[in-house]
Write a protein that holds these residues in place. Structure first.
Motif, PDB file in Angstrom:
ATOM      1  N   THR A 197      -1.453  14.314   7.126  1.00  0.00           N
ATOM      2  CA  THR A 197      -2.772  13.695   7.046  1.00  0.00           C
ATOM      3  C   THR A 197      -3.676  14.552   6.171  1.00  0.00           C
ATOM      4  OG1 THR A 197      -3.676  14.885   8.952  1.00  0.00           O
ATOM      5  CG2 THR A 197      -2.529  12.790   9.401  1.00  0.00           C
TER       6      THR A 197
ATOM      7  N   ALA B  99      -2.101   3.637   3.876  1.00  0.00           N
ATOM      8  CA  ALA B  99      -2.773   4.889   3.532  1.00  0.00           C
ATOM      9  C   ALA B  99      -4.269   4.762   3.807  1.00  0.00           C
ATOM     10  CB  ALA B  99      -2.535   5.230   2.064  1.00  0.00           C
TER      11      ALA B  99
ATOM     12  N   ARG C  11      -9.299   0.332   1.712  1.00  0.00           N
ATOM     13  CA  ARG C  11      -7.899   0.654   1.498  1.00  0.00           C
ATOM     14  C   ARG C  11      -7.346  -0.124   0.302  1.00  0.00           C
ATOM     15  NH1 ARG C  11      -4.532   1.947   7.007  1.00  0.00           N
ATOM     16  NH2 ARG C  11      -6.157   3.181   8.060  1.00  0.00           N
TER      17      ARG C  11
ATOM     18  N   ALA D  47      -5.481   8.532  -5.751  1.00  0.00           N
ATOM     19  CA  ALA D  47      -4.779   8.875  -4.517  1.00  0.00           C
ATOM     20  C   ALA D  47      -4.451  10.351  -4.475  1.00  0.00           C
ATOM     21  CB  ALA D  47      -3.494   8.058  -4.393  1.00  0.00           C
TER      22      ALA D  47
ATOM     23  N   VAL E 282      -0.969   0.243  -1.118  1.00  0.00           N
ATOM     24  CA  VAL E 282      -0.511   1.177  -0.071  1.00  0.00           C
ATOM     25  C   VAL E 282      -1.377   0.950   1.169  1.00  0.00           C
ATOM     26  CG1 VAL E 282       0.576   2.972  -1.488  1.00  0.00           C
ATOM     27  CG2 VAL E 282      -1.904   2.955  -1.222  1.00  0.00           C
TER      28      VAL E 282
ATOM     29  N   ARG F  81       4.479  10.607  -0.755  1.00  0.00           N
ATOM     30  CA  ARG F  81       3.628   9.914   0.219  1.00  0.00           C
ATOM     31  C   ARG F  81       2.174  10.000  -0.215  1.00  0.00           C
ATOM     32  NH1 ARG F  81       2.965  12.491   4.588  1.00  0.00           N
ATOM     33  NH2 ARG F  81       4.293  14.337   4.316  1.00  0.00           N
ATOM     34  N   VAL F  82       1.423   8.968   0.072  1.00  0.00           N
ATOM     35  CA  VAL F  82      -0.015   8.970  -0.188  1.00  0.00           C
ATOM     36  C   VAL F  82      -0.731   9.380   1.091  1.00  0.00           C
ATOM     37  CG1 VAL F  82      -2.016   7.573  -0.795  1.00  0.00           C
ATOM     38  CG2 VAL F  82       0.150   7.205  -1.982  1.00  0.00           C
ATOM     39  N   LEU F  83      -1.489  10.479   1.016  1.00  0.00           N
ATOM     40  CA  LEU F  83      -2.260  10.911   2.183  1.00  0.00           C
ATOM     41  C   LEU F  83      -3.538  10.101   2.338  1.00  0.00           C
ATOM     42  CD1 LEU F  83      -1.998  14.811   2.223  1.00  0.00           C
ATOM     43  CD2 LEU F  83      -0.592  13.118   3.411  1.00  0.00           C
ATOM     44  N   ALA F  84      -4.170   9.750   1.210  1.00  0.00           N
ATOM     45  CA  ALA F  84      -5.413   8.989   1.265  1.00  0.00           C
ATOM     46  C   ALA F  84      -5.746   8.469  -0.123  1.00  0.00           C
ATOM     47  CB  ALA F  84      -6.559   9.851   1.797  1.00  0.00           C
TER      48      ALA F  84
END
Length: 261
Positions: free
Chosen positions: A140, A237, A230, A129, A234, A221-224
């Motif tokens: 983002t 994300a 997915r 991540a 999460v 926070r997880v951006l991606a």
């Protein structure tokens, strides 16, 4: 059937298999089993084996000792197991870093993963991540990429060390997004998170299993995530592929190996 007990049963059976060459005259194990985790405490592999180790100790009636032997991207602990007595009582948390990556990029690694380990089982696949502070200006991946393109070399990311799965995931992200972001290697994930929370670095690339507690406590926070799908841990994300990096798909793996037989 309880999935945890199913995994424990599979693990126990795999360690008695004639394929390993470690079948014992008496039921295995007859003495404590040591699992070397070649990373610092708090790493996802460390958490995995301390959890499974406690359950295996109850299942087997013998202690399962987890020892951390970090260094050289996991290669230091791996070398220790490669040279261990092949009796089935010194095992290694094997993962993509020390088994697949370090031998290819680090000349100080002296083992051959094809010859110097006995594979026992694959335990888990782990997505990576890209993680930022909860108050980060980046909401983002697209915003992060735009900022990196506008300021080449000014942004940075931390990883658990040179040659780790996280490092290579970060470099693949840079290559795919065509951005220049500075890599900051740490001796494990914990100090990287400390610096991220303290504002010394802009982001961390790490396994989702280690990042989740920080996300749940709303510090990060997880951006991606790196996988094609997915991650259920999460679900909100997006993947990097969804975020515009078509075909991006990285899955780290964790397993158990022993010395050669």
């Amino acid at each position: 059937m309880n999935p945890c007990r199913s995994l424990l049963a599979l693990l126990a059976c795999s360690m008695l298999s004639p394929v390993t060459g470690w079948a014992q005259a008496a039921p295995y194990p007859t003495q404590p089993v040591t699992i070397i985790v070649p990373f610092p405490p708090g790493n996802s592999g460390d958490v995995l084996w301390r959890t499974l180790g406690a359950s295996l100790s109850k299942e087997w009636g013998k202690p399962v000792v987890v020892e951390n032997r970090p260094g050289i991207g996991g290669a230091l602990g791996a070398q220790q197991v490669a040279r261990a007595n092949p009796d089935g009582y010194t095992l290694l948390h094997g993962s993509s870093g020390p088994i697949a990556i370090s031998p290819q990029i680090n000349k100080s690694v002296t083992y051959d993963p094809r010859k110097d380990f006995t594979p026992i089982m694959l335990v888990a696949g782990v997505s990576q991540a890209i993680v930022v502070r909860a108050d980060s200006r980046f909401n983002t991946i697209q915003e992060l990429i735009a900022a990196a393109k506008a300021n080449p070399g000014k942004l940075n990311y931390g990883s658990g060390g040179n040659g780790s799965t996280q490092h290579l995931t970060g470099e693949l992200f840079k290559q795919s997004a065509k951005v220049d972001i500075t890599h900051v290697p740490y001796k494990g994930a914990a100090p990287a998170y400390t610096d991220l929370l303290g504002g010394q670095i802009d982001m961390v690339v790490d396994s989702i299993s280690t990042a989740v507690p920080y996300v749940q406590s709303k510090q990060l926070r997880v951006l991606a995530v790196s996988t094609a799908q997915r991650d259920p841990a999460v679900p909100d994300a997006p993947t990097l592929a969804e975020s515009g990096l078509a075909g991006f798909d990285v899955l780290g793996w964790m397993g158990l190996v022993g010395p050669p037989i």
